[in-house]
Scaffold this active site. Structure first.
Site, PDB file in Angstrom:
ATOM      1  N   SER A 179      -6.173   4.523   2.556  1.00  0.00           N
ATOM      2  CA  SER A 179      -7.030   3.892   3.550  1.00  0.00           C
ATOM      3  C   SER A 179      -6.887   2.377   3.591  1.00  0.00           C
ATOM      4  O   SER A 179      -7.091   1.774   4.639  1.00  0.00           O
ATOM      5  CB  SER A 179      -8.483   4.285   3.318  1.00  0.00           C
ATOM      6  OG  SER A 179      -8.877   3.999   2.000  1.00  0.00           O
ATOM      7  N   HIS A 207      -7.115   9.499   7.281  1.00  0.00           N
ATOM      8  CA  HIS A 207      -6.356   8.556   8.113  1.00  0.00           C
ATOM      9  C   HIS A 207      -5.065   9.154   8.664  1.00  0.00           C
ATOM     10  O   HIS A 207      -4.272   8.448   9.260  1.00  0.00           O
ATOM     11  CB  HIS A 207      -6.029   7.293   7.313  1.00  0.00           C
ATOM     12  CG  HIS A 207      -7.246   6.494   6.991  1.00  0.00           C
ATOM     13  ND1 HIS A 207      -7.863   5.676   7.901  1.00  0.00           N
ATOM     14  CD2 HIS A 207      -7.983   6.425   5.860  1.00  0.00           C
ATOM     15  CE1 HIS A 207      -8.917   5.123   7.347  1.00  0.00           C
ATOM     16  NE2 HIS A 207      -9.021   5.565   6.107  1.00  0.00           N
ATOM     17  N   LYS A 238     -12.726   9.246  12.490  1.00  0.00           N
ATOM     18  CA  LYS A 238     -11.643   8.281  12.718  1.00  0.00           C
ATOM     19  C   LYS A 238     -10.858   8.701  13.969  1.00  0.00           C
ATOM     20  O   LYS A 238     -11.319   8.441  15.067  1.00  0.00           O
ATOM     21  CB  LYS A 238     -10.826   8.160  11.454  1.00  0.00           C
ATOM     22  CG  LYS A 238     -11.668   7.380  10.434  1.00  0.00           C
ATOM     23  CD  LYS A 238     -11.246   7.418   9.016  1.00  0.00           C
ATOM     24  CE  LYS A 238     -12.264   6.624   8.199  1.00  0.00           C
ATOM     25  NZ  LYS A 238     -12.306   6.996   6.814  1.00  0.00           N
TER      26      LYS A 238
HETATM   27  C1  PLP Z   1     -13.334   7.004   5.825  1.00  0.00           C
HETATM   28  C2  PLP Z   1     -12.865   7.865   4.698  1.00  0.00           C
HETATM   29  C3  PLP Z   1     -13.694   8.844   4.153  1.00  0.00           C
HETATM   30  C4  PLP Z   1     -15.126   8.980   4.564  1.00  0.00           C
HETATM   31  O1  PLP Z   1     -15.238   9.542   5.818  1.00  0.00           O
HETATM   32  P1  PLP Z   1     -16.574   9.337   6.676  1.00  0.00           P
HETATM   33  O2  PLP Z   1     -16.544  10.456   7.630  1.00  0.00           O
HETATM   34  O3  PLP Z   1     -16.466   8.003   7.322  1.00  0.00           O
HETATM   35  O4  PLP Z   1     -17.727   9.423   5.731  1.00  0.00           O
HETATM   36  C5  PLP Z   1     -13.166   9.650   3.176  1.00  0.00           C
HETATM   37  N1  PLP Z   1     -11.900   9.504   2.740  1.00  0.00           N
HETATM   38  C6  PLP Z   1     -11.086   8.544   3.224  1.00  0.00           C
HETATM   39  C7  PLP Z   1      -9.695   8.423   2.702  1.00  0.00           C
HETATM   40  C8  PLP Z   1     -11.548   7.692   4.207  1.00  0.00           C
HETATM   41  O5  PLP Z   1     -10.772   6.729   4.673  1.00  0.00           O
END
Ligand code: PLP
Length: 392
Positions: A179, A207, A238
């Protein structure tokens, strides 16, 4: 509470204090954001495919809102399990080509829930040093031993597996695309190692979901490894532009999670409108291929323009492009200068990244045009010269 004041001062003095800023979406221009009155090119959003403003998703959410109300009223195991869930979970299992799927309220809760359900005191979790904080928190809450291996260092992973060979269960966890750095896990090797050591493998596609794979299934599918991964995790917050998360795997795994994943059991279900919105986004992610093609081109254009300008950026081909600066204060100044020139891009500082690796983390969207991106790079370059990040 005097100590809080002191600690906050300390954070401020080391350029590590965080604060909240208003940021309003710009309808019809998903590549931008309003900060107060100012319109900024948004190079800090995770809305990679530009779906967060999609009219078809908004419409389905509006209809569901009017029919089913604003909140689920209870957890999924009580009376919060809208029939929309079973339809969505069937579609997810079909999409991922696995037996079953389970929707969680968000990615953080999915990671905490799954890890806690799979391991405990007698077990070990092997986790990449750069894994997301929600994975780290899941391990801590599970009470299993936390064995962190150096980023993508397979020899270190093997050494830790050997060291913990007496543990009851071994779980290897990794982000598919990391991330912060935007680089990829060494999934082929992780599959080989998991088989060799009889460990479970869990991959977080937060991601990479929506971006890789023929229908946006993620990096595991892109590499043809989907059948060798025990637990697939991804988010809808995302690339999908909505909110929520999924776990895909065997029917048995999903049944186990329904019984043991505490964030699923002890927290209210997502509002039905969100579940309906996710279903629509899942459809769009699969059929609107042009979004995937566009984000891939945009990533190439932006990455190569930054390289040509002389910047050191992270490796890989993902829409996460970190520009490593190192010093916290300088990184903060860089981010402020970007904002002054019309670009929203946040400074990422410790403890999110290791000490001495503060960075500007750019993220791109399918909504950005080549022109917007090359203009942005010209600004970034000018600031790089001003702040001495680029030498003349
Ligand atoms: C953003 C993210 C999460 C958390 O996801 P949310 O739905 O925003 O709580 C978990 N793992 C990774 C690698 C992330 O980038």
């Amino acid at each position: 509470m005097k100590w809080i004041e002191k600690e906050l001062e300390l954070l401020a003095n080391t350029s590590m204090k965080r604060s909240l800023h208003d940021s309003s979406p710009v309808s019809e221009s998903p590549g931008y954001t309003f900060r107060g009155e100012r319109l900024l090119l948004n190079l800090s959003s995770n809305d990679y495919l530009g779906l967060a403003q999609h009219p078809a998703i908004i419409e389905v959410m509006r209809e569901t809102l009017l029919k089913e109300g604003v909140g689920a009223g209870a957890s999924r195991l009580v009376t919060g399990n809208s029939p929309l869930y079973s339809r969505l979970e069937a579609a997810l299992a079909e999409w991922q080509n696995c037996e079953a799927a389970l929707v969680f309220a968000n990615g953080y809760m999915a990671n905490v829930g799954v890890i806690g359900a799979l391991v405990g005191r007698d077990d070990v979790v092997l986790s990449d040093q750069m894994n997301h904080a929600s994975i780290v928190d899941g391990i801590v809450l599970s009470r299993a031993e936390h064995a962190r291996y150096r980023h993508n260092d397979m020899e270190h992973l093997r050494a830790l597996l050997n060291k913990h060979s007496n543990k009851r269960r071994k779980l290897i966890v990794t982000d598919a695309v990391f991330s912060m750095d935007g680089d990829q896990a060494r999934l082929q090797e992780l599959v080989r190692i998991k088989q060799e050591y009889g460990a479970l493998l869990m991959v977080d596609e937060a991601h990479s979901g929506g971006i890789y794979g023929m229908r946006g299934e993620g990096l595991c599918h892109e590499l043809g490894l989907q059948n060798n991964v025990d637990i697939h995790m991804g988010t809808f917050s995302k690339s999908f532009g909505v909110y929520g998360a999924y776990i895909c795997g065997s029917r048995m795994l999903i049944q186990w999670l329904v019984n043991k994943a505490r964030p699923l059991i002890y927290s209210t279900a997502l509002p039905p409108a969100i579940v309906a919105g996710i279903s629509k986004a899942l459809l769009l992610v699969q059929v609107e291929h042009w979004r995937r093609e566009r984000i891939s081109v945009a990533s190439k254009v932006f990455r190569s323009a930054l390289c040509t300008a002389g910047f050191q950026i992270g490796t890989g081909d993902s829409p996460i492009v970190p520009l490593i600066i190192g010093d916290n204060a300088k990184t903060l100044r860089f981010s402020e200068a970007l904002e002054a020139s019309g670009i929203a891009s946040v400074a990422i500082r410790p403890p999110t990244v290791p000490d001495g690796t503060a960075q500007i983390r750019f993220t791109l969207s399918a909504a950005h045009t080549d022109r917007e991106l090359t203009d942005a790079v010209a600004q970034i370059r000018a600031i790089g010269h001003q702040l001495g990040v680029l030498s003349l």
